[in-house]
Design a protein around this motif. Structure first.
Motif, PDB file in Angstrom:
ATOM      1  N   ALA A  78      -5.867  -6.109 -33.464  1.00  0.00           N
ATOM      2  CA  ALA A  78      -6.256  -5.745 -32.106  1.00  0.00           C
ATOM      3  C   ALA A  78      -7.088  -6.838 -31.447  1.00  0.00           C
ATOM      4  CB  ALA A  78      -7.025  -4.427 -32.121  1.00  0.00           C
ATOM      5  N   TYR A  79      -7.938  -7.479 -32.224  1.00  0.00           N
ATOM      6  CA  TYR A  79      -8.777  -8.562 -31.697  1.00  0.00           C
ATOM      7  C   TYR A  79      -7.935  -9.653 -31.040  1.00  0.00           C
ATOM      8  CZ  TYR A  79     -11.016 -13.151 -32.319  1.00  0.00           C
ATOM      9  OH  TYR A  79     -11.456 -14.424 -32.154  1.00  0.00           O
ATOM     10  N   THR A  80      -6.909 -10.101 -31.750  1.00  0.00           N
ATOM     11  CA  THR A  80      -6.035 -11.154 -31.222  1.00  0.00           C
ATOM     12  C   THR A  80      -5.235 -10.665 -30.022  1.00  0.00           C
ATOM     13  OG1 THR A  80      -5.829 -12.185 -33.400  1.00  0.00           O
ATOM     14  CG2 THR A  80      -4.115 -12.685 -31.787  1.00  0.00           C
ATOM     15  N   TYR A  81      -4.688  -9.460 -30.085  1.00  0.00           N
ATOM     16  CA  TYR A  81      -3.840  -8.947 -29.016  1.00  0.00           C
ATOM     17  C   TYR A  81      -4.598  -8.815 -27.702  1.00  0.00           C
ATOM     18  CZ  TYR A  81      -1.135  -7.548 -33.144  1.00  0.00           C
ATOM     19  OH  TYR A  81      -0.468  -7.537 -34.340  1.00  0.00           O
ATOM     20  N   VAL A  82      -5.822  -8.305 -27.769  1.00  0.00           N
ATOM     21  CA  VAL A  82      -6.589  -8.085 -26.542  1.00  0.00           C
ATOM     22  C   VAL A  82      -7.035  -9.407 -25.943  1.00  0.00           C
ATOM     23  CG1 VAL A  82      -8.653  -6.999 -25.565  1.00  0.00           C
ATOM     24  CG2 VAL A  82      -7.316  -5.792 -27.287  1.00  0.00           C
ATOM     25  N   PHE A  92     -13.171 -10.164 -27.864  1.00  0.00           N
ATOM     26  CA  PHE A  92     -14.272 -10.287 -28.806  1.00  0.00           C
ATOM     27  C   PHE A  92     -14.925  -8.933 -29.057  1.00  0.00           C
ATOM     28  CE2 PHE A  92     -18.828 -10.341 -29.416  1.00  0.00           C
ATOM     29  CZ  PHE A  92     -18.948 -11.077 -30.578  1.00  0.00           C
ATOM     30  N   LEU A  93     -15.202  -8.174 -27.983  1.00  0.00           N
ATOM     31  CA  LEU A  93     -15.876  -6.884 -28.146  1.00  0.00           C
ATOM     32  C   LEU A  93     -15.001  -5.883 -28.900  1.00  0.00           C
ATOM     33  CD1 LEU A  93     -17.662  -6.543 -24.681  1.00  0.00           C
ATOM     34  CD2 LEU A  93     -18.683  -7.093 -26.906  1.00  0.00           C
ATOM     35  N   VAL A  94     -13.676  -5.939 -28.671  1.00  0.00           N
ATOM     36  CA  VAL A  94     -12.773  -5.073 -29.439  1.00  0.00           C
ATOM     37  C   VAL A  94     -12.798  -5.483 -30.908  1.00  0.00           C
ATOM     38  CG1 VAL A  94     -10.356  -4.455 -29.806  1.00  0.00           C
ATOM     39  CG2 VAL A  94     -11.296  -4.479 -27.494  1.00  0.00           C
ATOM     40  N   GLY A  95     -12.768  -6.791 -31.162  1.00  0.00           N
ATOM     41  CA  GLY A  95     -12.849  -7.272 -32.537  1.00  0.00           C
ATOM     42  C   GLY A  95     -14.159  -6.865 -33.194  1.00  0.00           C
ATOM     43  N   LEU A 304      -9.411 -10.055 -40.976  1.00  0.00           N
ATOM     44  CA  LEU A 304      -9.972  -9.968 -39.628  1.00  0.00           C
ATOM     45  C   LEU A 304     -11.129 -10.952 -39.472  1.00  0.00           C
ATOM     46  CD1 LEU A 304     -10.124  -8.603 -36.849  1.00  0.00           C
ATOM     47  CD2 LEU A 304     -11.701  -6.952 -37.851  1.00  0.00           C
ATOM     48  N   MET A 305     -12.020 -11.003 -40.452  1.00  0.00           N
ATOM     49  CA  MET A 305     -13.141 -11.943 -40.383  1.00  0.00           C
ATOM     50  C   MET A 305     -12.652 -13.391 -40.424  1.00  0.00           C
ATOM     51  SD  MET A 305     -16.211 -10.213 -42.612  1.00  0.00           S
ATOM     52  CE  MET A 305     -15.208  -9.785 -44.030  1.00  0.00           C
ATOM     53  N   TYR A 306     -11.581 -13.629 -41.178  1.00  0.00           N
ATOM     54  CA  TYR A 306     -11.007 -14.973 -41.231  1.00  0.00           C
ATOM     55  C   TYR A 306     -10.498 -15.386 -39.851  1.00  0.00           C
ATOM     56  CZ  TYR A 306      -7.608 -18.684 -42.088  1.00  0.00           C
ATOM     57  OH  TYR A 306      -6.896 -19.855 -42.019  1.00  0.00           O
ATOM     58  N   ALA A 307      -9.801 -14.473 -39.153  1.00  0.00           N
ATOM     59  CA  ALA A 307      -9.273 -14.777 -37.829  1.00  0.00           C
ATOM     60  C   ALA A 307     -10.409 -15.065 -36.843  1.00  0.00           C
ATOM     61  CB  ALA A 307      -8.424 -13.611 -37.322  1.00  0.00           C
ATOM     62  N   PHE A 357     -15.341   5.057 -34.818  1.00  0.00           N
ATOM     63  CA  PHE A 357     -15.515   4.552 -33.462  1.00  0.00           C
ATOM     64  C   PHE A 357     -14.650   3.308 -33.220  1.00  0.00           C
ATOM     65  CE2 PHE A 357     -17.547   1.945 -30.247  1.00  0.00           C
ATOM     66  CZ  PHE A 357     -17.872   2.860 -29.251  1.00  0.00           C
ATOM     67  N   GLY A 358     -14.722   2.346 -34.141  1.00  0.00           N
ATOM     68  CA  GLY A 358     -13.976   1.105 -33.967  1.00  0.00           C
ATOM     69  C   GLY A 358     -12.479   1.305 -33.972  1.00  0.00           C
ATOM     70  N   ALA A 359     -11.992   2.223 -34.798  1.00  0.00           N
ATOM     71  CA  ALA A 359     -10.547   2.436 -34.908  1.00  0.00           C
ATOM     72  C   ALA A 359      -9.951   2.909 -33.590  1.00  0.00           C
ATOM     73  CB  ALA A 359     -10.259   3.450 -36.009  1.00  0.00           C
ATOM     74  N   PHE A 360     -10.536   3.940 -32.993  1.00  0.00           N
ATOM     75  CA  PHE A 360      -9.965   4.477 -31.765  1.00  0.00           C
ATOM     76  C   PHE A 360     -10.214   3.568 -30.561  1.00  0.00           C
ATOM     77  CE2 PHE A 360     -10.400   8.519 -34.238  1.00  0.00           C
ATOM     78  CZ  PHE A 360      -9.040   8.702 -34.397  1.00  0.00           C
ATOM     79  N   THR A 361     -11.291   2.774 -30.606  1.00  0.00           N
ATOM     80  CA  THR A 361     -11.497   1.760 -29.570  1.00  0.00           C
ATOM     81  C   THR A 361     -10.382   0.727 -29.627  1.00  0.00           C
ATOM     82  OG1 THR A 361     -13.905   2.037 -29.654  1.00  0.00           O
ATOM     83  CG2 THR A 361     -13.065  -0.015 -28.717  1.00  0.00           C
ATOM     84  N   ALA A 362     -10.042   0.278 -30.841  1.00  0.00           N
ATOM     85  CA  ALA A 362      -8.968  -0.702 -31.005  1.00  0.00           C
ATOM     86  C   ALA A 362      -7.634  -0.124 -30.561  1.00  0.00           C
ATOM     87  CB  ALA A 362      -8.897  -1.141 -32.463  1.00  0.00           C
ATOM     88  N   PHE A 363      -7.320   1.103 -30.972  1.00  0.00           N
ATOM     89  CA  PHE A 363      -6.060   1.729 -30.583  1.00  0.00           C
ATOM     90  C   PHE A 363      -5.920   1.778 -29.068  1.00  0.00           C
ATOM     91  CE2 PHE A 363      -5.680   4.583 -34.631  1.00  0.00           C
ATOM     92  CZ  PHE A 363      -5.495   3.445 -35.390  1.00  0.00           C
ATOM     93  N   THR A 364      -6.988   2.170 -28.388  1.00  0.00           N
ATOM     94  CA  THR A 364      -6.955   2.286 -26.927  1.00  0.00           C
ATOM     95  C   THR A 364      -6.644   0.942 -26.281  1.00  0.00           C
ATOM     96  OG1 THR A 364      -8.564   4.101 -26.975  1.00  0.00           O
ATOM     97  CG2 THR A 364      -8.284   2.927 -24.887  1.00  0.00           C
ATOM     98  N   PHE A 365      -7.334  -0.110 -26.735  1.00  0.00           N
ATOM     99  CA  PHE A 365      -7.175  -1.409 -26.081  1.00  0.00           C
ATOM    100  C   PHE A 365      -5.871  -2.100 -26.446  1.00  0.00           C
ATOM    101  CE2 PHE A 365     -11.550  -0.905 -24.867  1.00  0.00           C
ATOM    102  CZ  PHE A 365     -11.612  -1.600 -23.661  1.00  0.00           C
TER     103      PHE A 365
END
Length: 439
Positions: A78-82, A92-95, A304-307, A357-365
């Motif tokens: 999700a971090y990369t896609y957004v 960044f905030l989604v990541g 994810l941390m590597y990316a 919290f993070g999971a559904f935030t990522a799904f939304t974005f």
């Protein structure tokens, strides 16, 4: 070294089966039994309906993940896609939000596994089981994605066998009790309402969090533009089918939502349908499931941390480090293991509140990212606009149905991310650093 290895550092070695197995291991199919009593109480005895509703809801988001994975076949999920579709600062905030989920989920998995073993062997200190889980999964992940994938395959085979036996024994018990194998009661019991089933679906949706984890393996997958989208949908569909069928059989053999202890309802049912011997086998299956899930969760968090480290969003020299021979993000893997030791001071309910919290935030974005691309480039209306819009609405609904502790912790974590982003971008005047990829 291949072109992909030279440009990104990670080696494409996984096929469709390996990626799907990682997703299913992350989802942990046996979790439907581990949480059966809790979901049954929430729904009024309509557990299969809750999982069916959650499956339909998650499929919309799975389609969006598939589209974004095909468009941007690089690690980061999700971090990369957004960052690519909307904005680098929003990305960044989604990541950062997703990091909360990925970072602490392995800790929760290891803690639950240790709790199962401690219940069976109270003479052995719980911390010893926890440290054992962490050491074994860390070593397997550092050795490489292929080693971890082979281990996951063996663990998944055992887990599937336990599920198959539980399913078959449940149906045998129903027949022995003179019941029917075909019934609408598990889906629509007398005490269930739309409100109770909806609340149960919000809880059941947590079991689907693994389908998005396969995107973190994009750069280690052969032909990722085709393989990853297929793996995402297959993971969600196969996992969802297992959840619904197993919940149906279990609800059939034990109608309603009354248990001596809802948190261990599956043990109660396992002993009823198979005696003490099968109860022990079932416990072993749950422990194996947690171990397999821990391998996948730790692998996903480290990728994810590597990316983020490779982009320079996190300190590059540390987080973008790959073991020179094994080509694995060894520092990230080790860091997740160290954080897992925090579980020594936490219980299951407290630690679980970190991850949702993070999971559904990522799904939304991710759904919003698909819509953003559609508005810029057009394309198929159904999968480019309608499906992601439905998915975003459902994900926001699930997010608002989290308990107060999860929302509070999530917002605090997000606030810390805003402060770090402000420092990183000199008061939001510059974009977060980004690495150029060959896609």
């Amino acid at each position: 070294m291949t072109d992909v290895e030279q440009s990104t550092g990670l080696a494409p070695r996984l096929g469709l089966r390996g990626v799907v197995l990682f997703g299913l291991a992350y989802m942990t199919p046996l979790i439907v039994l581990g949480t059966f009593g809790i979901v049954a109480e929430s729904t009024g005895g309509a557990v299969p309906t809750a999982y069916l509703l959650a499956l339909v809801a998650m499929l919309f988001t799975a389609v969006s993940y598939g589209r974004m994975a095909a468009r941007f076949p690089v690690a980061g999920s999700a971090y990369t896609y957004v960052r690519r579709a909307i904005d680098s600062r929003v990305g960044f905030l989604v990541g950062w939000a997703v990091l909360l989920d990925y970072f602490f989920l392995p800790m929760v998995i290891w803690l639950i596994g240790a709790a199962y073993l401690n219940a069976q062997f109270p003479g052995v200190p719980s911390w010893l089981w926890l440290v054992g889980f962490i050491l074994l999964t860390t070593v397997l992940n550092v050795l490489g994605i292929q080693v971890a994938a082979r281990a996951n395959f063996l663990l998944m085979v055992f887990q599937v066998l336990v599920i198959a036996f539980f399913f078959a024994l449940s149906l045998r018990q129903v027949v022995a009790d003179g019941g029917s194998l075909v019934s609408s009661t598990p889906f629509f019991p007398a005490g269930a309402t739309f409100g109770t089933i909806s609340a149960g679906a919000a809880l059941a949706a947590y079991a689907f969090l693994g389908f998005d984890a396969v995107t973190t393996l994009t750069e280690e997958t052969k032909d990722p533009r085709k393989t990853i989208p297929r793996a995402i949908l297959l993971t969600a569909l196969i996992g969802g089918a297992i959840f619904v069928l197993l919940a149906y059989a279990t609800q059939l053999v034990h109608p309603g939502s009354a248990f001596d202890d809802s948190s261990s309802a599956a043990f109660e049912i396992a002993k009823t349908i198979g005696g003490n011997l099968f109860g022990s086998v079932f416990l072993a299956g749950l422990v194996v499931a947690q171990f397999a899930s821990g391998i996948a969760a730790q692998a996903g968090a480290s990728r994810l941390m590597y990316a983020m480290g490779r982009d320079g969003v996190l300190p590059k020299k540390v987080f973008a480090y790959l073991h020179p021979r094994l080509r694995t993000p060894a520092f990230g893997i080790g860091l997740v293991g160290i954080v897992g030791l925090v579980a020594l001071t936490l219980d299951v309910s407290t630690s679980t509140s970190f991850i949702n919290f993070g999971a559904f935030t990522a799904f939304t974005f991710v759904n919003l990212s698909v819509i953003a691309l559609y508005l810029r480039e057009r394309g198929p209306v159904l999968t480019g606009l309608v499906f992601p819009a439905i998915g975003a609405v459902v994900d926001v609904w699930l997010l608002t149905n989290l308990d107060g502790i999860a929302l509070t912790l999530g917002l605090v974590w997000l606030g810390l991310g805003v402060v770090y982003l402000a420092v990183l971008t000199r008061g939001f005047r510059a974009a977060p650093p980004e690495m150029a990829f060959e896609e």
